[in-house]
Design a protein around this motif. Structure first.
Motif, PDB file in Angstrom:
ATOM      1  N   GLY A 134       0.816  -1.210   0.000  1.00 57.91           N
ATOM      2  CA  GLY A 134       0.000   0.000   0.000  1.00 57.91           C
ATOM      3  C   GLY A 134       0.849   1.260   0.000  1.00 57.91           C
ATOM      4  O   GLY A 134       1.990   1.266   0.476  1.00 57.91           O
ATOM      5  N   THR A 135       0.299   2.350  -0.529  1.00 51.73           N
ATOM      6  CA  THR A 135       1.038   3.599  -0.629  1.00 51.73           C
ATOM      7  C   THR A 135       0.325   4.707   0.140  1.00 51.73           C
ATOM      8  O   THR A 135      -0.864   4.603   0.482  1.00 51.73           O
ATOM      9  N   SER A 136       1.068   5.786   0.379  1.00 56.85           N
ATOM     10  CA  SER A 136       0.515   6.927   1.108  1.00 56.85           C
ATOM     11  C   SER A 136       1.058   8.216   0.522  1.00 56.85           C
ATOM     12  O   SER A 136       2.260   8.322   0.242  1.00 56.85           O
ATOM     13  N   LEU A 137       0.179   9.192   0.338  1.00 56.55           N
ATOM     14  CA  LEU A 137       0.557  10.539  -0.099  1.00 56.55           C
ATOM     15  C   LEU A 137       0.165  11.510   1.005  1.00 56.55           C
ATOM     16  O   LEU A 137      -1.011  11.627   1.353  1.00 56.55           O
ATOM     17  N   LEU A 138       1.180  12.198   1.566  1.00 54.25           N
ATOM     18  CA  LEU A 138       0.978  13.037   2.742  1.00 54.25           C
ATOM     19  C   LEU A 138       1.500  14.447   2.480  1.00 54.25           C
ATOM     20  O   LEU A 138       2.593  14.619   1.936  1.00 54.25           O
ATOM     21  N   VAL A 139       0.734  15.441   2.897  1.00 53.13           N
ATOM     22  CA  VAL A 139       1.140  16.845   2.783  1.00 53.13           C
ATOM     23  C   VAL A 139       0.882  17.505   4.137  1.00 53.13           C
ATOM     24  O   VAL A 139      -0.250  17.483   4.634  1.00 53.13           O
ATOM     25  N   PHE A 140       1.931  18.069   4.735  1.00 52.65           N
ATOM     26  CA  PHE A 140       1.751  18.727   6.032  1.00 52.65           C
ATOM     27  C   PHE A 140       2.853  19.760   6.247  1.00 52.65           C
ATOM     28  O   PHE A 140       3.876  19.760   5.560  1.00 52.65           O
ATOM     29  N   ALA A 141       2.631  20.664   7.175  1.00 50.47           N
ATOM     30  CA  ALA A 141       3.545  21.784   7.382  1.00 50.47           C
ATOM     31  C   ALA A 141       4.859  21.320   7.988  1.00 50.47           C
ATOM     32  O   ALA A 141       4.878  20.573   8.972  1.00 50.47           O
ATOM     33  N   ALA A 142       5.935  21.789   7.398  1.00 52.29           N
ATOM     34  CA  ALA A 142       7.258  21.598   7.989  1.00 52.29           C
ATOM     35  C   ALA A 142       7.587  22.769   8.896  1.00 52.29           C
ATOM     36  O   ALA A 142       8.151  22.598   9.977  1.00 52.29           O
ATOM     37  N   ASN A 143       7.232  23.959   8.443  1.00 51.31           N
ATOM     38  CA  ASN A 143       7.510  25.176   9.206  1.00 51.31           C
ATOM     39  C   ASN A 143       6.492  26.228   8.797  1.00 51.31           C
ATOM     40  O   ASN A 143       6.435  26.611   7.635  1.00 51.31           O
ATOM     41  N   HIS A 144       5.693  26.664   9.764  1.00 53.95           N
ATOM     42  CA  HIS A 144       4.695  27.701   9.495  1.00 53.95           C
ATOM     43  C   HIS A 144       4.892  28.799  10.538  1.00 53.95           C
ATOM     44  O   HIS A 144       4.381  28.702  11.652  1.00 53.95           O
ATOM     45  N   PRO A 145       5.663  29.855  10.208  1.00 51.12           N
ATOM     46  CA  PRO A 145       6.013  30.872  11.199  1.00 51.12           C
ATOM     47  C   PRO A 145       4.823  31.475  11.927  1.00 51.12           C
ATOM     48  O   PRO A 145       4.942  31.856  13.095  1.00 51.12           O
ATOM     49  N   SER A 146       3.676  31.556  11.279  1.00 48.35           N
ATOM     50  CA  SER A 146       2.512  32.168  11.925  1.00 48.35           C
ATOM     51  C   SER A 146       2.122  31.449  13.211  1.00 48.35           C
ATOM     52  O   SER A 146       1.602  32.062  14.148  1.00 48.35           O
ATOM     53  N   LEU A 147       2.390  30.140  13.272  1.00 50.67           N
ATOM     54  CA  LEU A 147       1.987  29.367  14.446  1.00 50.67           C
ATOM     55  C   LEU A 147       2.871  29.632  15.660  1.00 50.67           C
ATOM     56  O   LEU A 147       2.504  29.281  16.784  1.00 50.67           O
ATOM     57  N   ASP A 148       4.023  30.266  15.454  1.00 49.58           N
ATOM     58  CA  ASP A 148       4.841  30.678  16.597  1.00 49.58           C
ATOM     59  C   ASP A 148       4.139  31.739  17.424  1.00 49.58           C
ATOM     60  O   ASP A 148       4.530  32.009  18.566  1.00 49.58           O
ATOM     61  N   ALA A 149       3.118  32.352  16.857  1.00 52.55           N
ATOM     62  CA  ALA A 149       2.349  33.356  17.605  1.00 52.55           C
ATOM     63  C   ALA A 149       1.761  32.766  18.879  1.00 52.55           C
ATOM     64  O   ALA A 149       1.603  33.465  19.884  1.00 52.55           O
ATOM     65  N   TYR A 150       1.445  31.468  18.850  1.00 51.74           N
ATOM     66  CA  TYR A 150       0.878  30.839  20.038  1.00 51.74           C
ATOM     67  C   TYR A 150       1.849  30.883  21.221  1.00 51.74           C
ATOM     68  O   TYR A 150       1.449  31.122  22.361  1.00 51.74           O
ATOM     69  N   LYS A 151       3.127  30.646  20.962  1.00 56.57           N
ATOM     70  CA  LYS A 151       4.099  30.670  22.049  1.00 56.57           C
ATOM     71  C   LYS A 151       4.253  32.076  22.608  1.00 56.57           C
ATOM     72  O   LYS A 151       4.418  32.262  23.822  1.00 56.57           O
ATOM     73  N   VAL A 152       4.200  33.062  21.733  1.00 59.78           N
ATOM     74  CA  VAL A 152       4.317  34.449  22.181  1.00 59.78           C
ATOM     75  C   VAL A 152       3.135  34.822  23.068  1.00 59.78           C
ATOM     76  O   VAL A 152       3.305  35.363  24.162  1.00 59.78           O
TER      77      VAL A 152
END
Length: 276
Positions: A134-152
């Motif tokens: 079976g095979t799998s095709l996956l797409v997901f964020a490696a780095n999304h700077p906007s999400l660092d806003a949560y830590k701030v």
């Protein structure tokens, strides 16, 4: 993500990327037949618009999500399509149901896996869900700077009590060195044959701050935890912090108060195979 109605109105960046990548891997998707699984399907529009039309005509697809509200939305919206079903599934579970093991010929996932923190468990589960070959095709964020806003914001006195788990909502690979190499090594350790693994720069222009606000709030997990008297301020601070980490420019010289935001981020695109 428990706001499917809002998400389908604000997910243009995700849809643009799904359109591009599904076109690039159209031949891979067309070879997917039998019983397929999509992980983190959300309200189902990406699967219905970009994946299902490209699948082998004899293929069926099970759309899964961790959110009961989202699964219900999908069932209600697409109940008339016999090729599609919606189920609740936590892809990070350490106790994968035995009746799911080896039950799928192919697995897809678009814009979901970056919300997971136990990536080894995620890929172990995908491996176990697939039949041999079976095979799998996956797409997901490696780095999304906007999400660092949560830590701030989580470090801010007024929001801190409601954002103690902010790290959960920042992509696992966000601050990892050699992101592609690290991911590829993990995939091979799990047992996959890696057919393709790339890290790609992507961009999207939010024409108005209101559009950026809708985009962030559609996936935000914190605002519902806030007392009512903090929510409006949190919305403003979230958008302000996200915009600060992107590129702001004015497309309307006649009105200095109208700004656009250029968001630059990086995606993983992965095509893997479980050996026979």
């Amino acid at each position: 993500m428990n706001k499917p109605e809002l998400y389908v109105k604000a997910n243009n960046p995700q849809r643009n990327d799904a359109d591009d990548i599904s076109d690039e891997f159209e031949e891979v998707i067309r070879k997917m037949s039998g019983r397929c699984l999509d992980i983190g399907s959300g309200p189902g529009d990406v699967v219905m618009d970009f994946i299902l039309p490209k699948l082998n005509p004899n293929a069926t697809i099970v759309c899964s999500d961790i959110s009961e509200a989202v699964v219900k939305f999908g069932k209600d919206t697409y109940r008339g399509n016999s090729r599609v079903n919606f189920v609740k599934l936590d892809i990070q579970t350490p106790n994968l149901s035995r009746n799911l093991v080896g039950q799928f010929d192919h697995v897809t996932s678009f814009y979901c896996l970056h919300w997971c923190q136990d990536m080894r468990q995620v890929f172990d589960n995908i491996y176990n869900l697939l039949q041999p070959g079976g095979t799998s095709l996956l797409v997901f964020a490696a780095n999304h700077p906007s999400l660092d806003a949560y830590k701030v914001l989580a470090a801010t006195t007024c929001y801190k009590p409601y954002m103690t788990d902010a790290d959960r909502y920042i992509p696992f690979y966000q601050h990892t060195d050699q992101q592609r190499k690290t991911l590829k090594t993990l995939l091979k350790e799990v047992g996959f044959e890696v057919c393709h693994c790339s890290r790609r720069e992507k961009s999207y222009v939010f024409d108005k701050l209101e559009e950026l606000s809708q985009y962030m709030l559609a996936v935000d997990s914190f605002i519902d935890r806030m007392p009512m008297d903090l929510r409006d301020e949190y919305k403003k601070d979230l958008v302000k912090e996200v915009a600060r980490q992107q590129f702001i420019f004015n497309q309307n010289p006649s009105n200095e108060d109208i700004y656009s935001v250029l968001s630059i981020y990086y995606l993983f695109v992965v095509h893997i195979r479980k050996p026979l």
